[in-house]
Design an enzyme around this catalytic site. Structure first.
Site, PDB file in Angstrom:
ATOM      1  CB  ILE A  82      41.294 -10.898  86.364  1.00 32.53           C
ATOM      2  CG1 ILE A  82      40.770  -9.922  87.410  1.00 32.53           C
ATOM      3  CG2 ILE A  82      40.782 -12.321  86.561  1.00 32.53           C
ATOM      4  CD1 ILE A  82      39.321  -9.547  87.240  1.00 32.53           C
TER       5      ILE A  82
ATOM      6  N   GLY B  29      37.702 -20.313  82.190  1.00 30.38           N
ATOM      7  CA  GLY B  29      37.809 -18.861  82.068  1.00 30.38           C
ATOM      8  C   GLY B  29      38.400 -18.210  83.317  1.00 30.38           C
ATOM      9  CB  VAL B  30      37.330 -15.179  85.190  1.00 26.81           C
ATOM     10  CG1 VAL B  30      37.642 -14.524  86.520  1.00 26.81           C
ATOM     11  CG2 VAL B  30      37.454 -14.163  84.054  1.00 26.81           C
ATOM     12  CG  ASP B  31      35.632 -20.467  88.800  1.00 24.96           C
ATOM     13  OD1 ASP B  31      35.097 -19.916  89.774  1.00 24.96           O
ATOM     14  OD2 ASP B  31      36.057 -21.645  88.829  1.00 24.96           O
TER      15      ASP B  31
ATOM     16  CB  THR C 190      31.564 -11.118  77.766  1.00 20.36           C
ATOM     17  OG1 THR C 190      32.851 -11.111  78.395  1.00 20.36           O
ATOM     18  CG2 THR C 190      30.771  -9.903  78.196  1.00 20.36           C
TER      19      THR C 190
ATOM     20  CB  VAL D  65      31.186 -19.989  79.883  1.00 19.13           C
ATOM     21  CG1 VAL D  65      30.190 -21.132  80.004  1.00 19.13           C
ATOM     22  CG2 VAL D  65      32.606 -20.532  79.784  1.00 19.13           C
ATOM     23  CE1 TYR D  66      27.399 -19.689  82.979  1.00 22.54           C
ATOM     24  CE2 TYR D  66      27.074 -17.829  84.433  1.00 22.54           C
ATOM     25  CZ  TYR D  66      27.194 -19.188  84.246  1.00 22.54           C
ATOM     26  OH  TYR D  66      27.126 -20.050  85.315  1.00 22.54           O
TER      27      TYR D  66
END
Ligand code: AR6
Length: 191
Positions: free
Chosen positions: A31, A52-54, A140, A142-143
């Site tokens: 992303i 992840g994304v962050d 979907t 770490v959480y």
């Protein structure tokens, strides 16, 4: 840098009620490479640097992103705030925090919280007149949300909010794996 929909699955008119043509696209990729008006960050409520994304978005955007998020007070679950994309290719990053699936608490509240992440992000995009937005599979990683369950919530929430965002021509579900893309293709009823 990915700016088109080559390789993505375009799912127009996939709405179950058939009332409008939904501008959904499904792609497999990273992303932080997307040159769209906005991409959505899978943040935490403190907007503190994560993985992840962050982590990928912070690497792509450079240190000004963390300087900006440090100035924003903590957000509520499902709330959305916006920063520039800085050195990353997207114009803006919309930060939202999903509920943590594995934490104790009623499932209904968690479902509502995850749905709100999508509706808040689309509301933010609509308020700015954006034409394109990409979502990761929020929650979907770490959480810990079950992927199929989270996909159903994502699609339903976007379908519900999109009539209020008439300028939004592209809603991209940016999946990290082909397995996730298959879940979204099944969820949107496209082959
Ligand atoms: N591009 C697209 N999707 C990705 C990428 C990427 N570069 N990297 C991972 N994914 P996550 P969450 C997928 O953990 O579950 C952070 O540390 C990944 O496979 O990024 O909402 C935050 O700071 C998964 O399907 O977000 C929070 O503390 C999805 O993106 C917490 O994790 C989301 O995974 C948020 O957890």
């Amino acid at each position: 840098m990915w700016a088109g929909n080559a390789g993505g699955t375009i799912a127009r008119g996939a709405l179950r009620n058939g009332a409008m043509s939904a501008p959904f696209e499904i792609m497999v990729g990273r992303i932080e490479t997307l040159a769209l008006d906005a991409v959505v960050n899978a943040a935490n409520r403190q907007l503190a640097p994560g993985s992840g994304v962050d982590g990928a978005l912070r690497s792509a955007a450079g240190p000004r992103l963390t300087e900006a998020t440090n100035r924003i007070p903590p957000i509520l679950t499902g709330e959305a705030v916006i920063t520039p994309g800085y050195d990353a290719p997207m114009k803006f990053i919309i930060h939202t925090a999903a509920p943590i699936w594995t934490e104790p608490g009623p499932e209904g509240a968690k479902v509502a919280g995850l749905a709100k992440c999508y509706t808040s992000s689309i509301k933010m995009a609509a308020s700015r007149g954006f034409e394109s937005i990409a979502f990761p599979c929020l929650g979907t990683g770490v959480y810990g949300w079950p992927r199929g369950f989270a996909c159903g919530i994502a699609v339903a929430a976007c379908e519900q909010e999109l009539p209020n965002a008439p300028k939004l021509k592209r809603v991209v579900f940016c999946c990290f794996t082909e397995d996730d893309a298959k879940i979204y293709r099944d969820g949107l009823g496209v082959s």
